[in-house]
Design a protein around this motif. Structure first.
Motif, PDB file in Angstrom:
ATOM      1  N   THR A  89      -4.080   4.561  -6.197  1.00 13.25           N
ATOM      2  CA  THR A  89      -3.619   4.883  -4.841  1.00 13.25           C
ATOM      3  C   THR A  89      -3.073   6.300  -4.836  1.00 13.25           C
ATOM      4  O   THR A  89      -2.165   6.621  -5.598  1.00 13.25           O
ATOM      5  N   ALA A  91      -1.078   9.642  -4.077  1.00  7.26           N
ATOM      6  CA  ALA A  91       0.316   9.887  -3.698  1.00  7.26           C
ATOM      7  C   ALA A  91       0.680  11.330  -3.982  1.00  7.26           C
ATOM      8  O   ALA A  91       0.146  11.949  -4.908  1.00  7.26           O
ATOM      9  N   PHE A 124       2.926   4.908   0.544  1.00  6.65           N
ATOM     10  CA  PHE A 124       1.599   5.359   0.135  1.00  6.65           C
ATOM     11  C   PHE A 124       0.548   4.254   0.169  1.00  6.65           C
ATOM     12  O   PHE A 124      -0.588   4.468  -0.271  1.00  6.65           O
ATOM     13  N   ASN A 125       0.908   3.094   0.680  1.00  2.84           N
ATOM     14  CA  ASN A 125      -0.086   2.033   0.893  1.00  2.84           C
ATOM     15  C   ASN A 125      -1.110   2.525   1.921  1.00  2.84           C
ATOM     16  O   ASN A 125      -0.735   2.936   3.022  1.00  2.84           O
ATOM     17  N   HIS A 131       0.834   7.029   4.951  1.00  4.17           N
ATOM     18  CA  HIS A 131       0.315   7.278   3.600  1.00  4.17           C
ATOM     19  C   HIS A 131      -0.337   8.654   3.472  1.00  4.17           C
ATOM     20  O   HIS A 131      -0.408   9.215   2.377  1.00  4.17           O
TER      21      HIS A 131
END
Length: 242
Positions: A89, A91, A124-125, A131
């Motif tokens: 993911t 970030a 940050f999902n 995000h």
């Protein structure tokens, strides 16, 4: 651009030497515009030079931030980065230091929330509206999220570096902030300081980099173990004497 300005100066010198009055008059009227043009053309370099000078120059009566994070606050960032890395993911976390990032936070969504692992992972999902963009950490709080940063103009960077990495490098070139980046494609964790990027960090290396950048005394933490050892030995001696 520097070569063009030098050629203009050479032309003016030759006109003075050869007593070309008309050419000297025309060129002399353009000197003011050349000064303004230099400031406009070399604005990034001048800004960076002033930032570097300001960071190195310290007034004796002022105190710089040392250990601006509270106990365990940087561990929240490290834990969040490793978790986001495991799921690939993307970030981008910017840690503010002595120079304020108000111009960056004003363009994002202001939060002023306590720094925590759960909040960072939630922001940050990919399913959340915040995000996209960077999170700015000011001391032990998240100042803002979904912030957009200026990209670096360094032509020597690898093509493998995406927008997040270029934004992290750009903000650390203009300010004394540091950045933690998690790649969405590879899951690699990177740490950026002063425009220099370190890639492929694990949790211990990332924590050490943050500690060093924030000028937190690692020796203080290392001294805790000998103190505990001395206390344990003292307790053992007391038990043995009993």
């Amino acid at each position: 651009m520097a070569a063009g300005i030098a050629a203009f100066g050479l032309l003016y010198w030759l006109a003075e030497k050869q007593d070309l009055a008309t050419l000297v008059f025309v060129l002399r009227g353009r000197l003011l515009y050349i000064g303004v043009g230099i400031i406009v053309l070399f604005q990034p370099e001048i800004r960076q030079a002033l930032v570097t000078f300001g960071n190195r120059f310290r007034i004796p009566f002022t105190r710089s931030y040392r250990g601006q994070f509270g106990e365990g606050a940087y561990d929240e960032i490290v834990l969040a980065a490793t978790t986001l890395s495991s799921t690939k993911t993307g970030a981008l976390i910017i840690i503010e230091r002595n120079m304020g990032l108000k111009n960056v936070t004003d363009g994002g969504v202001k939060l002023d929330a306590e720094l925590s692992y759960d909040l960072l992972v939630s922001i940050f999902n990919p399913a959340t509206p915040l995000h996209d963009g960077a999170v700015v950490v000011r001391r032990h709080r998240i100042a803002a999220a979904s912030c957009f940063l200026p990209l670096t103009l360094n032509p020597l960077l690898s093509r493998e570096l995406g927008t997040r990495h270029r934004a992290a490098i750009g903000v650390t070139e203009d300010t004394d902030a540091v950045a933690v980046v998690v790649s969405e494609e590879t899951g690699l964790i990177s740490f950026v300081q002063r425009g220099q990027i370190k890639r492929g960090l694990d949790a211990p290396k990332l924590r050490a980099a943050i500690l060093q950048a924030l000028e937190v005394s690692a020796k203080r933490e290392q001294d805790k173990e000998p103190e505990k050892l001395v206390e344990t030995e003292a307790e053992t001696e007391e038990v043995a004497s009993v």
